[in-house]
Design a protein around this motif. Sequence first.
Motif, PDB file in Angstrom:
ATOM      1  N   GLY A 170      -9.882   9.173 -12.248  1.00 18.18           N
ATOM      2  CA  GLY A 170      -8.924   8.268 -11.625  1.00 18.18           C
ATOM      3  C   GLY A 170      -9.618   7.074 -10.999  1.00 18.18           C
ATOM      4  O   GLY A 170     -10.837   7.078 -10.790  1.00 18.18           O
ATOM      5  N   VAL A 171      -8.841   6.049 -10.685  1.00 12.07           N
ATOM      6  CA  VAL A 171      -9.381   4.823 -10.106  1.00 12.07           C
ATOM      7  C   VAL A 171      -8.599   4.476  -8.842  1.00 12.07           C
ATOM      8  O   VAL A 171      -7.390   4.716  -8.759  1.00 12.07           O
ATOM      9  N   ASP A 172      -9.292   3.940  -7.868  1.00 11.92           N
ATOM     10  CA  ASP A 172      -8.671   3.499  -6.621  1.00 11.92           C
ATOM     11  C   ASP A 172      -8.067   2.109  -6.847  1.00 11.92           C
ATOM     12  O   ASP A 172      -8.797   1.125  -7.000  1.00 11.92           O
ATOM     13  N   LEU A 173      -6.744   2.034  -6.887  1.00 16.40           N
ATOM     14  CA  LEU A 173      -6.069   0.772  -7.203  1.00 16.40           C
ATOM     15  C   LEU A 173      -6.195  -0.257  -6.088  1.00 16.40           C
ATOM     16  O   LEU A 173      -5.973  -1.451  -6.319  1.00 16.40           O
ATOM     17  N   GLY A 350      -2.668  -2.645 -19.286  1.00 17.08           N
ATOM     18  CA  GLY A 350      -3.693  -1.751 -18.761  1.00 17.08           C
ATOM     19  C   GLY A 350      -3.450  -1.396 -17.307  1.00 17.08           C
ATOM     20  O   GLY A 350      -3.572  -0.235 -16.908  1.00 17.08           O
ATOM     21  N   ARG A 351      -3.084  -2.401 -16.523  1.00 21.03           N
ATOM     22  CA  ARG A 351      -2.795  -2.141 -15.102  1.00 21.03           C
ATOM     23  C   ARG A 351      -1.631  -1.157 -14.966  1.00 21.03           C
ATOM     24  O   ARG A 351      -1.687  -0.213 -14.168  1.00 21.03           O
ATOM     25  N   LYS A 352      -0.585  -1.366 -15.739  1.00 25.22           N
ATOM     26  CA  LYS A 352       0.566  -0.447 -15.684  1.00 25.22           C
ATOM     27  C   LYS A 352       0.162   0.969 -16.095  1.00 25.22           C
ATOM     28  O   LYS A 352       0.640   1.953 -15.521  1.00 25.22           O
ATOM     29  N   ARG A 353      -0.729   1.059 -17.066  1.00 24.59           N
ATOM     30  CA  ARG A 353      -1.151   2.382 -17.551  1.00 24.59           C
ATOM     31  C   ARG A 353      -1.918   3.151 -16.470  1.00 24.59           C
ATOM     32  O   ARG A 353      -1.668   4.348 -16.265  1.00 24.59           O
ATOM     33  N   VAL A 354      -2.823   2.489 -15.774  1.00 23.38           N
ATOM     34  CA  VAL A 354      -3.561   3.204 -14.724  1.00 23.38           C
ATOM     35  C   VAL A 354      -2.646   3.522 -13.547  1.00 23.38           C
ATOM     36  O   VAL A 354      -2.794   4.576 -12.907  1.00 23.38           O
ATOM     37  N   GLU A 355      -1.710   2.648 -13.234  1.00 21.06           N
ATOM     38  CA  GLU A 355      -0.766   2.925 -12.148  1.00 21.06           C
ATOM     39  C   GLU A 355       0.055   4.170 -12.444  1.00 21.06           C
ATOM     40  O   GLU A 355       0.405   4.930 -11.537  1.00 21.06           O
ATOM     41  N   THR A 356       0.361   4.377 -13.706  1.00 18.73           N
ATOM     42  CA  THR A 356       1.201   5.499 -14.116  1.00 18.73           C
ATOM     43  C   THR A 356       0.409   6.785 -14.312  1.00 18.73           C
ATOM     44  O   THR A 356       0.859   7.870 -13.924  1.00 18.73           O
ATOM     45  N   THR A 359      -4.454   7.225 -11.497  1.00 18.59           N
ATOM     46  CA  THR A 359      -4.778   6.909 -10.105  1.00 18.59           C
ATOM     47  C   THR A 359      -5.735   7.954  -9.541  1.00 18.59           C
ATOM     48  O   THR A 359      -5.753   9.115  -9.968  1.00 18.59           O
ATOM     49  N   ILE A 360      -6.495   7.548  -8.542  1.00 17.58           N
ATOM     50  CA  ILE A 360      -7.405   8.492  -7.895  1.00 17.58           C
ATOM     51  C   ILE A 360      -6.612   9.570  -7.169  1.00 17.58           C
ATOM     52  O   ILE A 360      -7.034  10.730  -7.089  1.00 17.58           O
ATOM     53  N   GLU A 361      -5.414   9.219  -6.676  1.00 19.49           N
ATOM     54  CA  GLU A 361      -4.582  10.200  -5.971  1.00 19.49           C
ATOM     55  C   GLU A 361      -4.171  11.344  -6.903  1.00 19.49           C
ATOM     56  O   GLU A 361      -4.175  12.513  -6.514  1.00 19.49           O
ATOM     57  N   ARG A 362      -3.817  10.997  -8.134  1.00 21.93           N
ATOM     58  CA  ARG A 362      -3.454  12.021  -9.112  1.00 21.93           C
ATOM     59  C   ARG A 362      -4.646  12.917  -9.420  1.00 21.93           C
ATOM     60  O   ARG A 362      -4.534  14.145  -9.494  1.00 21.93           O
ATOM     61  N   ASN A 363      -5.811  12.318  -9.584  1.00 22.22           N
ATOM     62  CA  ASN A 363      -7.027  13.075  -9.880  1.00 22.22           C
ATOM     63  C   ASN A 363      -7.351  14.066  -8.763  1.00 22.22           C
ATOM     64  O   ASN A 363      -7.666  15.237  -9.031  1.00 22.22           O
ATOM     65  N   ILE A 364      -7.259  13.610  -7.513  1.00 23.48           N
ATOM     66  CA  ILE A 364      -7.565  14.477  -6.369  1.00 23.48           C
ATOM     67  C   ILE A 364      -6.548  15.607  -6.276  1.00 23.48           C
ATOM     68  O   ILE A 364      -6.908  16.770  -6.075  1.00 23.48           O
ATOM     69  N   ARG A 365      -5.279  15.278  -6.419  1.00 24.78           N
ATOM     70  CA  ARG A 365      -4.227  16.279  -6.302  1.00 24.78           C
ATOM     71  C   ARG A 365      -4.392  17.390  -7.340  1.00 24.78           C
ATOM     72  O   ARG A 365      -4.288  18.583  -7.019  1.00 24.78           O
TER      73      ARG A 365
END
Length: 380
Positions: A170-173, A350-356, A359-365
């Motif tokens: 995930g990435v920190d937006l 690409g931005r929409k794809r990472v937002e969906t 995200t780093i939050e999804r990875n952590i969860r």
Amino acid sequence: MINDGKKFNILYLHNESVMGGAEISLLNLVKRLNKELFIPHFACSKDGPFIDELRKIEIPPDFVQFPSIRWPNPVQICNTIRNLIDIIKKKQINLIHSNQPRSNLFGAIAAKIKNIPIVWHERCLERGRFDSDNIFSFLPDRIICNSGAVKNRFTKGAKTDTKIRTIINGVDLREFNPELNGSIIRKEFNIDEDEPIIGTIGRIDPEKGYECFLESARIILQDFKNVRFLVVGGAFNNPSLEGSLYEMSVEKGIDKNTIFTGFRRDIPQLLASMDVVVLPSGIDACSRVLFEAMAMRKPLVATNAGGTPEIVQDGITGLLVKPGDSSGMAKCIKKLLDDKYLAEQYGNAGRKRVETMFTIERNIRETENVYLELLNENKK
């Protein structure tokens, strides 16, 4: 679910001391763990940049040597397992998360002896080498793979399949914000605003495809004289590789248009300065730069190998080419230089794809859910 207010001690095992994608991903995880539930501890093999980062976030590691199992030394192996058991007792560890193949087997043995869960985090693609993780995949309680391509390493079988969880990076937006201005990088390297920048970011390593990138640069400069090329990254294990790449750029006559930055920490600012981001790697399990570039709304040109096609949508968020195809890579880059509207479309998608999805939050969860699954099972 566990809800009695108890905190759980997680022991992370990591052998490398340098800073690469695996290290950044691991730091992102421990920085954002739910501290109401989990307390991170580390066992590492030696000092270095990664250890410096741990100390900055007030996690002083224990040091444990993880010897090679290809040429096993019984005394060293016993010492490592004994040291891990001592740490488990001293820190009252509830779960082990091993982040690299080098530490996996030792962590599994120590976990089995102390009757606590063990997670292996698989971040690489083995190709024809001795794949100890596949051989000993019956040992961990869960295997986290950072792409479907990594998951496919493992022998198909009902028992192995049920323990595998695919959790893509995930990435920190907020950190990778497309509103960042890249002018500071252009000023640092004396690059005019009207000069397009084609960049690639990653550890300098023979399998990362930099020769292909430099050859594509030579081809591009035949038609676009004012393009600049940024090669961002250091060669931690073999510094002579950086010199070899520079010599290659001189031989190709592109050295005046090519900048080797060495290792950098200001990746968001560097990405902000780029017009096209390239991943030339021959094979990559789950490259962080793909997520980071998409988060910055940058169009991508990447190789159609490893886990990359799971992340980059060909013709939607970027363009995919065969590994080693420098002429195909140059053609794709030139297409994006010629068509600014298409490049912008890819960047926005690409931005929409990472937002969906990334995200780093999804990875952590999802990672925390793996911990909770095992801790609940171990409690029964």
